[in-house]
Every structure is written in structure tokens, then in C-alpha cells.
Design a protein around this motif. Structure first.
Motif, PDB file in Angstrom:
ATOM      1  N   CYS A  25       0.854  -1.487  -0.419  1.00 40.04           N
ATOM      2  CA  CYS A  25      -0.054  -0.246  -0.661  1.00 40.04           C
ATOM      3  C   CYS A  25       0.561   1.216   0.069  1.00 40.04           C
ATOM      4  O   CYS A  25       2.089   1.227   0.486  1.00 40.04           O
ATOM      5  N   PRO A  26      -0.046   2.430  -0.280  1.00 42.04           N
ATOM      6  CA  PRO A  26       1.110   3.032  -0.645  1.00 42.04           C
ATOM      7  C   PRO A  26       1.345   3.742   0.972  1.00 42.04           C
ATOM      8  O   PRO A  26       1.125   3.458   2.065  1.00 42.04           O
ATOM      9  N   PRO A  27       2.371   4.712   1.204  1.00 39.72           N
ATOM     10  CA  PRO A  27       3.130   5.440   2.815  1.00 39.72           C
ATOM     11  C   PRO A  27       1.931   5.635   2.777  1.00 39.72           C
ATOM     12  O   PRO A  27       1.655   5.679   4.705  1.00 39.72           O
ATOM     13  N   ALA A  28       1.795   6.728   2.133  1.00 35.60           N
ATOM     14  CA  ALA A  28       0.873   7.836   2.799  1.00 35.60           C
ATOM     15  C   ALA A  28      -1.188   7.238   3.593  1.00 35.60           C
ATOM     16  O   ALA A  28      -1.168   7.265   4.405  1.00 35.60           O
ATOM     17  N   LEU A  29      -1.003   6.072   3.301  1.00 34.96           N
ATOM     18  CA  LEU A  29      -2.103   5.198   3.701  1.00 34.96           C
ATOM     19  C   LEU A  29      -1.871   4.534   4.833  1.00 34.96           C
ATOM     20  O   LEU A  29      -2.419   3.908   6.526  1.00 34.96           O
ATOM     21  N   THR A  30      -0.732   3.867   4.551  1.00 31.43           N
ATOM     22  CA  THR A  30       0.186   3.109   5.782  1.00 31.43           C
ATOM     23  C   THR A  30      -0.159   4.020   7.231  1.00 31.43           C
ATOM     24  O   THR A  30       0.190   3.137   7.892  1.00 31.43           O
ATOM     25  N   GLY A  31       0.847   5.218   6.478  1.00 34.61           N
ATOM     26  CA  GLY A  31       1.014   5.726   7.575  1.00 34.61           C
ATOM     27  C   GLY A  31      -0.852   6.174   9.018  1.00 34.61           C
ATOM     28  O   GLY A  31      -0.633   6.461   9.990  1.00 34.61           O
ATOM     29  N   LEU A  32      -1.583   5.916   8.691  1.00 34.46           N
ATOM     30  CA  LEU A  32      -2.834   6.482   9.228  1.00 34.46           C
ATOM     31  C   LEU A  32      -3.584   4.934   9.449  1.00 34.46           C
ATOM     32  O   LEU A  32      -4.547   5.402   9.933  1.00 34.46           O
ATOM     33  N   ARG A  33      -3.024   3.730   8.950  1.00 33.51           N
ATOM     34  CA  ARG A  33      -2.967   2.437   9.902  1.00 33.51           C
ATOM     35  C   ARG A  33      -3.265   1.989  11.303  1.00 33.51           C
ATOM     36  O   ARG A  33      -2.121   2.114  11.369  1.00 33.51           O
ATOM     37  N   LEU A 131     -11.105   2.575  -4.914  1.00 32.05           N
ATOM     38  CA  LEU A 131     -12.341   2.224  -4.044  1.00 32.05           C
ATOM     39  C   LEU A 131     -12.247   3.048  -2.864  1.00 32.05           C
ATOM     40  O   LEU A 131     -10.715   3.176  -2.664  1.00 32.05           O
ATOM     41  N   PRO A 132     -12.991   4.185  -2.290  1.00 35.55           N
ATOM     42  CA  PRO A 132     -12.298   4.745  -1.308  1.00 35.55           C
ATOM     43  C   PRO A 132     -12.392   4.076  -0.181  1.00 35.55           C
ATOM     44  O   PRO A 132     -13.876   3.887   0.282  1.00 35.55           O
ATOM     45  N   VAL A 133     -11.819   3.591   0.353  1.00 36.64           N
ATOM     46  CA  VAL A 133     -10.901   3.197   1.536  1.00 36.64           C
ATOM     47  C   VAL A 133     -11.494   4.494   2.789  1.00 36.64           C
ATOM     48  O   VAL A 133     -11.230   5.340   2.750  1.00 36.64           O
ATOM     49  N   GLU A 134     -11.500   4.090   4.171  1.00 36.23           N
ATOM     50  CA  GLU A 134     -12.636   4.361   5.771  1.00 36.23           C
ATOM     51  C   GLU A 134     -10.454   5.256   6.048  1.00 36.23           C
ATOM     52  O   GLU A 134      -9.660   3.749   6.045  1.00 36.23           O
ATOM     53  N   THR A 135     -10.330   6.341   5.963  1.00 34.13           N
ATOM     54  CA  THR A 135      -9.330   6.520   7.296  1.00 34.13           C
ATOM     55  C   THR A 135     -10.021   7.701   8.235  1.00 34.13           C
ATOM     56  O   THR A 135     -10.195   8.214   7.875  1.00 34.13           O
ATOM     57  N   PRO A 139     -11.728  10.058   3.272  1.00 36.46           N
ATOM     58  CA  PRO A 139     -11.549   8.710   2.678  1.00 36.46           C
ATOM     59  C   PRO A 139     -10.427   8.377   1.173  1.00 36.46           C
ATOM     60  O   PRO A 139      -9.553   9.833   0.767  1.00 36.46           O
ATOM     61  N   PHE A 140      -9.436   7.781   1.315  1.00 29.25           N
ATOM     62  CA  PHE A 140      -8.373   7.429   0.264  1.00 29.25           C
ATOM     63  C   PHE A 140      -8.372   6.260  -0.450  1.00 29.25           C
ATOM     64  O   PHE A 140      -9.490   4.977  -0.032  1.00 29.25           O
ATOM     65  N   THR A 141      -8.233   6.302  -1.926  1.00 31.70           N
ATOM     66  CA  THR A 141      -7.900   5.707  -3.024  1.00 31.70           C
ATOM     67  C   THR A 141      -7.565   4.878  -2.953  1.00 31.70           C
ATOM     68  O   THR A 141      -6.150   5.181  -3.120  1.00 31.70           O
ATOM     69  N   LEU A 142      -7.789   3.599  -3.151  1.00 34.22           N
ATOM     70  CA  LEU A 142      -6.607   2.443  -3.270  1.00 34.22           C
ATOM     71  C   LEU A 142      -7.174   1.526  -4.394  1.00 34.22           C
ATOM     72  O   LEU A 142      -8.535   0.919  -4.234  1.00 34.22           O
TER      73      LEU A 142
END
Length: 160
Positions: A25-33, A131-135, A139-142
Motif C-alpha cells: 500500500c502507499p506509505p500515506a495510507l500505511t501511516g494512517l493505519r 475504491l475509497p477506503v475509510e481513514t 476517504p483514501f482511494t485504493l
């Protein structure tokens, strides 16, 4: 799932997500997890979540959201034990009990281990989509692989 299961299940989800997704996954998403983000998301879905436990240890869970198998995780310690197969059958039974015969799930593009499992369980990859995933930041498009399964063809609830 009950409120007393929340912390342990959120920790399982957090660890499982990072195990399966951090490298793809993109680092930007991983940082939000963060653990807090998983706890918050799961807390809002306690009534739609089901856990599999051995004694006091939660070894897996799934969450349903309308016609979607929204989340599905099994602890590394339970992999290869047959728990995942039993748990996905339970999820399908719960979907059928809710009158849903054409469920879907999202599998992150590149999560080959999960994809193999879903296909072995009879789910069919129908397309790749964004798909826009919840963060916690909105939303973050994945890019995901969309899987579907026709549960009506199985003749109803799975045998015990």
C-alpha cells in the motif's frame, strides 16, 4: 463480538493489516493505519463483527457491512489450522441469514495470499477497481480486486 473483545480484536486487525498490506500500500495510507484507527473503526462495527476464539484468545474475526464481507482476518498462529475456512463459512452463513446471496469483498491489489484463499473458498475475482477506503483523514482511494460469490448456488446455509 462484544465490547470486551474490542481491544484484542483491534490489535489483531492492526497487526494483520500491516502484515498483509504495509509492503503493497502507499506509505500515506500505511501511516494512517494506527492501532487507534482500527480500534475506532471496529468500535463502530461491534454489532456487525464476529470473532473466533480459543479460550480467551481471539484468533480471527470478520465484519459484515450490508452486502460486503468488509473485513476478514486470521491470526498468524491460526493459519493452516482450518480456522480461516470455518470462519469464511460462518461469514457466508451470516450473509445468507441476512438475505444476501450475492456478497462481495475487496482485496488489495497485490495481496496474493488473501486472493488465493478467497479463490479456494469459491470467491471469484470479477474486476480491479479504485475504491475509497475509510481513514481518520477521510476517504483514501485504493486499487482493489473485487471478489464476489453466488451463495444461492450453494443451496443455503453451510453444514456444521
Amino acid at each position: 463480538m462484544t465490547e470486551s473483545d474490542l481491544a484484542q480484536t483491534a490489535a489483531l486487525w492492526h497487526a494483520g493489516w500491516h502484515d498483509a498490506h504495509a509492503a503493497i500500500c502507499p506509505p500515506a495510507l500505511t501511516g494512517l493505519r494506527t492501532l487507534a484507527s482500527f480500534t475506532d473503526r471496529l468500535n463502530r462495527r461491534i454489532g456487525n463483527s464476529h470473532v473466533a476464539a480459543l479460550g480467551n484468545e481471539i484468533l480471527g474475526f470478520f465484519t459484515l457491512e450490508e452486502d460486503e464481507l468488509y473485513q476478514f482476518y486470521v491470526a498468524p498462529a491460526a493459519r493452516g489450522s482450518g480456522l480461516a475456512s470455518r470462519l469464511i463459512s460462518d461469514a457466508e452463513d451470516a450473509l445468507l441469514a441476512a438475505g444476501i446471496t450475492q456478497p462481495w469483498l475487496a482485496c488489495t491489489v497485490g495481496n496474493d495470499r488473501a486472493a488465493r484463499f478467497y479463490e479456494k473458498a469459491g470467491w471469484r475475482r470479477v474486476r480491479t477497481e479504485s475504491l475509497p477506503v475509510e481513514t481518520s483523514d477521510g476517504p483514501f482511494t485504493l486499487d482493489i480486486w473485487r471478489y464476489e460469490k453466488d451463495l444461492s448456488a450453494e443451496g443455503g446455509v453451510h453444514p456444521a
